[in-house]
Design a protein around this motif. Structure first.
Motif, PDB file in Angstrom:
ATOM      1  N   VAL A  61       0.852  -1.198   0.000  1.00 53.79           N
ATOM      2  CA  VAL A  61       0.000   0.000   0.000  1.00 53.79           C
ATOM      3  C   VAL A  61       0.890   1.251   0.000  1.00 53.79           C
ATOM      4  N   TYR A  62       1.963   1.163   0.730  1.00 59.35           N
ATOM      5  CA  TYR A  62       2.853   2.314   0.876  1.00 59.35           C
ATOM      6  C   TYR A  62       3.755   2.484  -0.351  1.00 59.35           C
ATOM      7  N   THR A  63       4.329   1.389  -0.813  1.00 60.41           N
ATOM      8  CA  THR A  63       5.232   1.527  -1.967  1.00 60.41           C
ATOM      9  C   THR A  63       4.450   1.941  -3.210  1.00 60.41           C
ATOM     10  N   ARG A  64       3.229   1.403  -3.354  1.00 58.87           N
ATOM     11  CA  ARG A  64       2.413   1.794  -4.517  1.00 58.87           C
ATOM     12  C   ARG A  64       2.055   3.283  -4.470  1.00 58.87           C
ATOM     13  N   ALA A  65       1.884   3.797  -3.262  1.00 59.36           N
ATOM     14  CA  ALA A  65       1.516   5.208  -3.116  1.00 59.36           C
ATOM     15  C   ALA A  65       2.712   6.135  -3.348  1.00 59.36           C
ATOM     16  N   GLY A  66       3.905   5.561  -3.391  1.00 57.04           N
ATOM     17  CA  GLY A  66       5.083   6.391  -3.660  1.00 57.04           C
ATOM     18  C   GLY A  66       6.033   6.538  -2.490  1.00 57.04           C
ATOM     19  N   VAL A  67       5.866   5.712  -1.451  1.00 54.63           N
ATOM     20  CA  VAL A  67       6.826   5.750  -0.345  1.00 54.63           C
ATOM     21  C   VAL A  67       8.109   5.061  -0.799  1.00 54.63           C
ATOM     22  N   THR A  68       9.214   5.755  -0.671  1.00 53.18           N
ATOM     23  CA  THR A  68      10.492   5.176  -1.109  1.00 53.18           C
ATOM     24  C   THR A  68      11.333   4.709   0.066  1.00 53.18           C
TER      25      THR A  68
ATOM     26  N   ASN B 138      -2.379 -23.372  16.904  1.00 54.34           N
ATOM     27  CA  ASN B 138      -2.279 -22.099  16.207  1.00 54.34           C
ATOM     28  C   ASN B 138      -3.379 -21.170  16.712  1.00 54.34           C
ATOM     29  N   MET B 139      -3.007 -19.977  17.143  1.00 58.97           N
ATOM     30  CA  MET B 139      -3.977 -19.058  17.768  1.00 58.97           C
ATOM     31  C   MET B 139      -3.941 -17.686  17.090  1.00 58.97           C
ATOM     32  N   PRO B 140      -4.435 -17.616  15.857  1.00 57.97           N
ATOM     33  CA  PRO B 140      -4.382 -16.347  15.130  1.00 57.97           C
ATOM     34  C   PRO B 140      -5.422 -15.343  15.608  1.00 57.97           C
ATOM     35  N   LYS B 141      -5.169 -14.096  15.282  1.00 54.99           N
ATOM     36  CA  LYS B 141      -6.181 -13.052  15.386  1.00 54.99           C
ATOM     37  C   LYS B 141      -6.860 -12.967  14.027  1.00 54.99           C
ATOM     38  N   ALA B 142      -8.168 -12.893  13.990  1.00 54.43           N
ATOM     39  CA  ALA B 142      -8.871 -12.706  12.719  1.00 54.43           C
ATOM     40  C   ALA B 142      -8.846 -11.220  12.390  1.00 54.43           C
ATOM     41  N   LYS B 143      -8.260 -10.877  11.230  1.00 52.17           N
ATOM     42  CA  LYS B 143      -8.165  -9.446  10.908  1.00 52.17           C
ATOM     43  C   LYS B 143      -7.932  -9.217   9.428  1.00 52.17           C
ATOM     44  N   HIS B 144      -8.193  -8.000   9.041  1.00 57.24           N
ATOM     45  CA  HIS B 144      -7.952  -7.578   7.667  1.00 57.24           C
ATOM     46  C   HIS B 144      -6.452  -7.621   7.364  1.00 57.24           C
ATOM     47  N   HIS B 145      -6.151  -7.872   6.094  1.00 59.74           N
ATOM     48  CA  HIS B 145      -4.758  -7.848   5.662  1.00 59.74           C
ATOM     49  C   HIS B 145      -4.719  -7.283   4.249  1.00 59.74           C
ATOM     50  N   SER B 146      -3.937  -6.253   4.069  1.00 66.54           N
ATOM     51  CA  SER B 146      -3.981  -5.549   2.784  1.00 66.54           C
ATOM     52  C   SER B 146      -3.412  -6.390   1.637  1.00 66.54           C
ATOM     53  N   ALA B 147      -2.607  -7.388   1.950  1.00 71.02           N
ATOM     54  CA  ALA B 147      -2.039  -8.205   0.868  1.00 71.02           C
ATOM     55  C   ALA B 147      -2.849  -9.468   0.587  1.00 71.02           C
ATOM     56  N   THR B 148      -3.514 -10.003   1.580  1.00 69.55           N
ATOM     57  CA  THR B 148      -4.215 -11.279   1.398  1.00 69.55           C
ATOM     58  C   THR B 148      -5.700 -11.194   1.768  1.00 69.55           C
ATOM     59  N   GLU B 149      -6.202 -10.005   1.897  1.00 69.57           N
ATOM     60  CA  GLU B 149      -7.589  -9.734   2.293  1.00 69.57           C
ATOM     61  C   GLU B 149      -7.797  -9.972   3.787  1.00 69.57           C
ATOM     62  N   LEU B 150      -7.484 -11.192   4.247  1.00 72.22           N
ATOM     63  CA  LEU B 150      -7.581 -11.483   5.675  1.00 72.22           C
ATOM     64  C   LEU B 150      -6.341 -12.235   6.126  1.00 72.22           C
ATOM     65  N   THR B 151      -6.004 -12.073   7.388  1.00 75.25           N
ATOM     66  CA  THR B 151      -5.012 -12.963   7.977  1.00 75.25           C
ATOM     67  C   THR B 151      -5.734 -13.797   9.036  1.00 75.25           C
ATOM     68  N   LEU B 152      -5.599 -15.122   8.887  1.00 78.32           N
ATOM     69  CA  LEU B 152      -6.304 -16.065   9.765  1.00 78.32           C
ATOM     70  C   LEU B 152      -5.280 -17.116  10.205  1.00 78.32           C
ATOM     71  N   GLY B 153      -5.718 -18.354  10.364  1.00 75.40           N
ATOM     72  CA  GLY B 153      -4.807 -19.353  10.907  1.00 75.40           C
ATOM     73  C   GLY B 153      -3.670 -19.755   9.988  1.00 75.40           C
ATOM     74  N   LEU B 154      -3.999 -20.080   8.741  1.00 76.25           N
ATOM     75  CA  LEU B 154      -2.947 -20.559   7.836  1.00 76.25           C
ATOM     76  C   LEU B 154      -1.866 -19.488   7.665  1.00 76.25           C
ATOM     77  N   LYS B 155      -2.301 -18.261   7.550  1.00 77.75           N
ATOM     78  CA  LYS B 155      -1.314 -17.197   7.352  1.00 77.75           C
ATOM     79  C   LYS B 155      -0.508 -16.935   8.616  1.00 77.75           C
ATOM     80  N   ASN B 156      -1.096 -17.224   9.757  1.00 76.87           N
ATOM     81  CA  ASN B 156      -0.395 -16.995  11.023  1.00 76.87           C
ATOM     82  C   ASN B 156       0.882 -17.836  11.128  1.00 76.87           C
ATOM     83  N   LEU B 157       0.957 -18.899  10.320  1.00 78.09           N
ATOM     84  CA  LEU B 157       2.168 -19.732  10.346  1.00 78.09           C
ATOM     85  C   LEU B 157       3.386 -18.982   9.814  1.00 78.09           C
TER      86      LEU B 157
END
Lengths: 168, 312
Positions: free
Chosen positions: A61-68, B188-207
């Motif tokens: 999100v940051y690099t796409r926005a232009g954070v270097t 595995n004890m993840p927090k359920a939350k948004h993730h800007s790269a994978t939409e959500l971070t859950l159990g599998l991603k917590n690894l």
């Protein structure tokens, strides 16, 4: 021989530029801000894809926005903590656009027209202040969501703005 | 099959592959992983697709009720070393919903010890640093210690050992925390939350927090496939998703908007746990690509129509 010399010169120049860039960010977020001191071993400086070290999966999100590049520091005063991140962006325009994006995301409305340099938002035990100064995008996170925390976050970010104005 | 035996077998299975360029980004075609298919199924059939949800204000009580409904902790041998892997990556406080509720970690520790575990270790490879401060801010360090767990942050590369991933489609080799490799049980004890790269971070991603080089996953060609591949080599015995409060925006670290489903999700099936958790965000499992990829690899059930949810 000449070729090796040129490669070494280029590498040295790149390393020098990197050090200078980091120094600029350290001037914005120095070891002390008023009565607050940077927490030892909590400082992270990163460039390009290395920004993943600061934002993990959020880094794109940051690099796409232009954070270097970015410098993350944690400041402490007694048992209170404040997290500061100073970002260098590709241009003043990129910084302004990113601040607008953050405003839309946090406030669910269009950013104010005209000169718009900072805002703060609170909730879920957090107050976050966002600001820009030139091509620097600045964030301050205070771990409370009271009115006092809001004033603290905005006060902190104003100091960062002043520091940034001196290194522009 | 116990955990050590599983990891030994995966290591043996990849032994030959190492001679053929085994490594991340190897161009070995999917499904052509030599002896990997000889591995025994990890997930017993009777727990596939079964999810238990505790609901209420008391996270510890929710956890206990859900575990009891799921049949208890009979999979933990007496005297076993159990590793709990919460999300304690960030310098964030519990109300910010970027890290696992410390009350849940403490409750899980007590349950394991009560059940006869010889040793409970809470492990995290923190992203923010210093690790001691992160564990203090999250509240997990103190809560887990007081409940009787050892709390260990894997902050040095020497804390990790090579891991072969013979069943991975894209990833063939990575690293795993030595403590996790040597444990008998991983919870595995993840927090359920948004993730800007994978939409959500859950159990599998917590690894991702038990490997050393997370950056390589993020900058690689397919983060979702890496997440699914890695789970084929690091067996999860129980997933406990903290959905007491969830982070809806600006994840994985926030701060961002939060909501309070007041749920604790328990499942022996790591894919089903994640699939159900995705619905709390108004999403479907298909919106989170690593869930489907994990299902494709046989790690569990990601199809909601085939998941049986028991609420307690």
């Amino acid at each position: 021989m000449v070729r090796r010399f040129l490669v070494a010169a280029v590498l040295l120049a790149a390393a020098g530029a990197c050090l200078a860039a980091r120094e600029d960010l350290v001037k914005i977020a120095p070891d002390r801000i008023n009565a607050w001191r940077a927490v030892p071993d909590a400082t992270v400086y990163a460039r390009g894809d290395g920004i993943v070290d600061i934002y993990n999966g959020g880094y794109e999100v940051y690099t796409r926005a232009g954070v270097t590049e970015a410098l993350r520091r944690m400041y402490a005063q007694g048992d209170r903590l404040v997290e500061v991140t100073a970002h260098t962006m590709t241009s003043n325009r990129a910084a302004k656009a990113f601040l607008g994006d953050r405003y839309r995301m946090e406030m669910k409305s269009a950013p104010p027209r005209g000169e718009f340099k900072r805002f703060a938002t609170s909730g879920s035990g957090t107050t976050t202040a966002y600001a820009i100064e030139g091509r620097y995008f600045l964030t301050v996170v205070v771990y409370e969501d009271s009115a006092a925390a809001r004033n603290q976050a905005l006060g902190f970010v104003k100091v960062l703005e002043q520091n940034a104005s001196r290194v522009r | 099959m116990d955990r050590r035996r599983f990891l030994e077998l995966t290591g043996l299975a990849c032994g030959g592959l190492a001679l053929h360029g085994c490594g991340r980004g190897s161009d070995t075609p999917p499904g052509r992983t030599g002896t990997a298919s000889a591995l025994a199924p990890l997930l017993p059939e009777d727990v596939r697709g079964k999810v238990f949800v505790g609901h209420g204000d008391d996270a510890a009580a929710c956890l206990e009720a859900a575990i009891e409904a799921s049949g208890g902790l009979g999979f933990i041998p007496k005297g076993a070393t159990v590793v709990l892997k919460p999300n304690a990556a960030w310098s964030r406080t519990p109300p910010q919903a970027a890290t696992t509720d410390p009350a849940l970690v403490a409750a899980m520790t007590r349950l394991c010890l009560k059940h006869g575990a010889g040793r409970v270790i809470v492990f995290e490879h923190t992203i923010d640093r210093p690790a001691a401060q992160v564990l203090a801010m999250t509240g997990i360090g103190r809560a887990a210690s007081e409940a009787g767990a050892e709390v260990i942050a894997g902050s040095s590369q020497s804390d990790y050992v090579p891991l072969d991933v013979p069943r991975g489609r894209l990833m063939k080799r990575d690293t795993v925390a030595r403590i996790v490799r040597d444990a008998d049980v991983l919870i595995n004890m993840p927090k359920a939350k948004h993730h800007s790269a994978t939409e959500l971070t859950l159990g599998l991603k917590n690894l991702m927090g038990v490997n050393w080089n997370r950056q390589a996953w993020h900058t690689g060609p397919d983060l979702h496939q890496y997440i699914a591949d890695y789970a084929t080599a690091v067996p999860i015995h129980l997933t406990v998703v903290d959905a007491t409060r969830i982070l809806l925006t600006n994840g994985p670290k926030g701060p961002g908007e939060t909501a309070d489903p007041r749920e604790v999700i328990v499942s022996r099936d790591p894919v089903a746990a994640d699939a159900y958790a995705s619905t709390l965000f108004g999403l479907k499992p298909a919106n989170v690509a690593y869930i489907n990829r994990a299902q494709d690899l046989g790690l569990g059930v990601g199809d909601l129509a085939r998941i049986e949810v028991t609420r307690v």
